[in-house]
Motif scaffolding. Structure first.
Motif, PDB file in Angstrom:
ATOM      1  N   PRO A 296      -6.720  -9.615  15.569  1.00 13.81           N
ATOM      2  CA  PRO A 296      -7.583  -8.752  14.762  1.00 13.81           C
ATOM      3  C   PRO A 296      -8.783  -8.284  15.577  1.00 13.81           C
ATOM      4  N   PRO A 297      -9.373  -7.160  15.175  1.00 13.06           N
ATOM      5  CA  PRO A 297     -10.507  -6.624  15.930  1.00 13.06           C
ATOM      6  C   PRO A 297     -11.721  -7.552  15.812  1.00 13.06           C
ATOM      7  N   LEU A 298     -12.394  -7.739  16.921  1.00 15.22           N
ATOM      8  CA  LEU A 298     -13.588  -8.574  16.940  1.00 15.22           C
ATOM      9  C   LEU A 298     -14.809  -7.717  17.242  1.00 15.22           C
ATOM     10  N   SER A 299     -15.930  -8.109  16.681  1.00 14.04           N
ATOM     11  CA  SER A 299     -17.208  -7.480  16.976  1.00 14.04           C
ATOM     12  C   SER A 299     -18.258  -8.569  16.966  1.00 14.04           C
ATOM     13  N   TYR A 300     -18.950  -8.701  18.077  1.00 15.18           N
ATOM     14  CA  TYR A 300     -19.979  -9.738  18.224  1.00 15.18           C
ATOM     15  C   TYR A 300     -19.425 -11.125  17.934  1.00 15.18           C
ATOM     16  N   GLY A 301     -18.203 -11.398  18.407  1.00 14.92           N
ATOM     17  CA  GLY A 301     -17.604 -12.718  18.293  1.00 14.92           C
ATOM     18  C   GLY A 301     -17.001 -13.065  16.943  1.00 14.92           C
ATOM     19  N   ARG A 302     -16.985 -12.106  16.022  1.00  9.99           N
ATOM     20  CA  ARG A 302     -16.417 -12.342  14.689  1.00  9.99           C
ATOM     21  C   ARG A 302     -15.381 -11.278  14.384  1.00  9.99           C
ATOM     22  N   VAL A 303     -14.475 -11.607  13.457  1.00 11.46           N
ATOM     23  CA  VAL A 303     -13.492 -10.608  13.019  1.00 11.46           C
ATOM     24  C   VAL A 303     -14.249  -9.464  12.367  1.00 11.46           C
ATOM     25  N   ASP A 304     -13.950  -8.266  12.819  1.00 10.44           N
ATOM     26  CA  ASP A 304     -14.568  -7.060  12.271  1.00 10.44           C
ATOM     27  C   ASP A 304     -13.777  -6.667  11.026  1.00 10.44           C
ATOM     28  N   THR A 305     -14.180  -7.201   9.901  1.00  8.68           N
ATOM     29  CA  THR A 305     -13.415  -6.987   8.662  1.00  8.68           C
ATOM     30  C   THR A 305     -13.478  -5.541   8.193  1.00  8.68           C
ATOM     31  N   LEU A 306     -14.567  -4.844   8.446  1.00 11.24           N
ATOM     32  CA  LEU A 306     -14.647  -3.431   8.067  1.00 11.24           C
ATOM     33  C   LEU A 306     -13.533  -2.647   8.760  1.00 11.24           C
ATOM     34  N   ARG A 307     -13.431  -2.802  10.057  1.00 14.60           N
ATOM     35  CA  ARG A 307     -12.413  -2.095  10.844  1.00 14.60           C
ATOM     36  C   ARG A 307     -11.014  -2.564  10.445  1.00 14.60           C
ATOM     37  N   GLU A 308     -10.834  -3.862  10.280  1.00  8.60           N
ATOM     38  CA  GLU A 308      -9.541  -4.417   9.902  1.00  8.60           C
ATOM     39  C   GLU A 308      -9.061  -3.843   8.570  1.00  8.60           C
ATOM     40  N   HIS A 309      -9.958  -3.776   7.592  1.00 11.84           N
ATOM     41  CA  HIS A 309      -9.572  -3.244   6.273  1.00 11.84           C
ATOM     42  C   HIS A 309      -9.200  -1.766   6.343  1.00 11.84           C
ATOM     43  N   TRP A 310      -9.996  -0.965   7.060  1.00 10.64           N
ATOM     44  CA  TRP A 310      -9.684   0.460   7.164  1.00 10.64           C
ATOM     45  C   TRP A 310      -8.351   0.693   7.879  1.00 10.64           C
ATOM     46  N   LEU A 311      -8.074  -0.083   8.916  1.00 10.82           N
ATOM     47  CA  LEU A 311      -6.854   0.136   9.699  1.00 10.82           C
ATOM     48  C   LEU A 311      -5.591  -0.384   9.010  1.00 10.82           C
ATOM     49  N   THR A 312      -5.739  -1.214   7.995  1.00  7.93           N
ATOM     50  CA  THR A 312      -4.553  -1.789   7.346  1.00  7.93           C
ATOM     51  C   THR A 312      -4.383  -1.377   5.888  1.00  7.93           C
TER      52      THR A 312
END
Length: 189
Positions: A150-166
């Motif tokens: 999953p996409p990471l941002s600043y060491g955490r899962v980037d849930t915003l990006r993950e939700h939009w892409l899926t």
């Protein structure tokens, strides 16, 4: 990346207004050229949430090719909205409002919506989906490039990006527009 060095006149005006306002956080030219390209394909109402001094809106306006297209843009800071309004004060196709983006809900559905991925407020797929017409496009900018899932941002899962892409309500892609920034483009099914 190849791009002509010249800027559309309205974008140059927006940069001048931003400098005068002392505002330095604005849409990159690479993202702006993408916005202009997408706006050239749109009818109806387009919107930007988080106008700043109007550079992103100017890029959108530079691409508009149809008299039936309109742009409404919301900026929470009244001072910045006033500066942005100077750019479009004689343009009947652009309306600059000093309001929270959520107050534009009744202006949709939008054919194109541009917003900053780091913008405060709840820009989840669920909150934005109802604002977009079928076939409409959402553009989220200012994402850091990520080559993993999953996409990471600043060491955490980037849930915003993950939700939009899926999300199955949208067909989405992330596009590298410069070495240090990507844009997410999502089209409502």
């Amino acid at each position: 990346m190849s791009a002509p060095p010249e800027l559309p006149e309205i974008v140059t005006r927006a940069f001048d207004v931003s400098r005068r306002a002392g505002y330095v956080s604005f849409c990159r030219n690479e993202t702006g050229r993408l916005l202009a390209t997408l706006a050239a394909t749109r009818d109806g109402t387009m919107a930007e949430f988080g106008t700043g001094c109007g550079v992103g809106t100017a890029w959108l306006r530079s691409g508009v090719r149809r008299d039936s297209a309109r742009i409404v843009t919301a900026e929470l800071d009244p001072r910045l909205a006033k500066f942005a309004g100077e750019i479009f004060d004689e343009d009947p196709q652009v309306e600059v409002l000093a309001v929270d983006w959520a107050s534009l809900r009744d202006r949709g559905p939008f054919s194109l919506l541009f917003l900053d991925a780091g913008m405060p407020g709840d820009i989840t797929v669920d909150n934005i989906e109802e604002l977009i017409e079928e076939g409409g496009i959402v553009v989220l900018d200012d994402l850091l490039p990520c080559e993993q899932w999953p996409p990471l941002s600043y060491g955490r899962v980037d849930t915003l990006r993950e939700h939009w892409l899926t999300d199955e309500r949208f067909t989405a892609v992330e596009v590298l527009v410069a070495p240090e920034t990507t844009v997410l483009i999502a089209t409502k099914r």
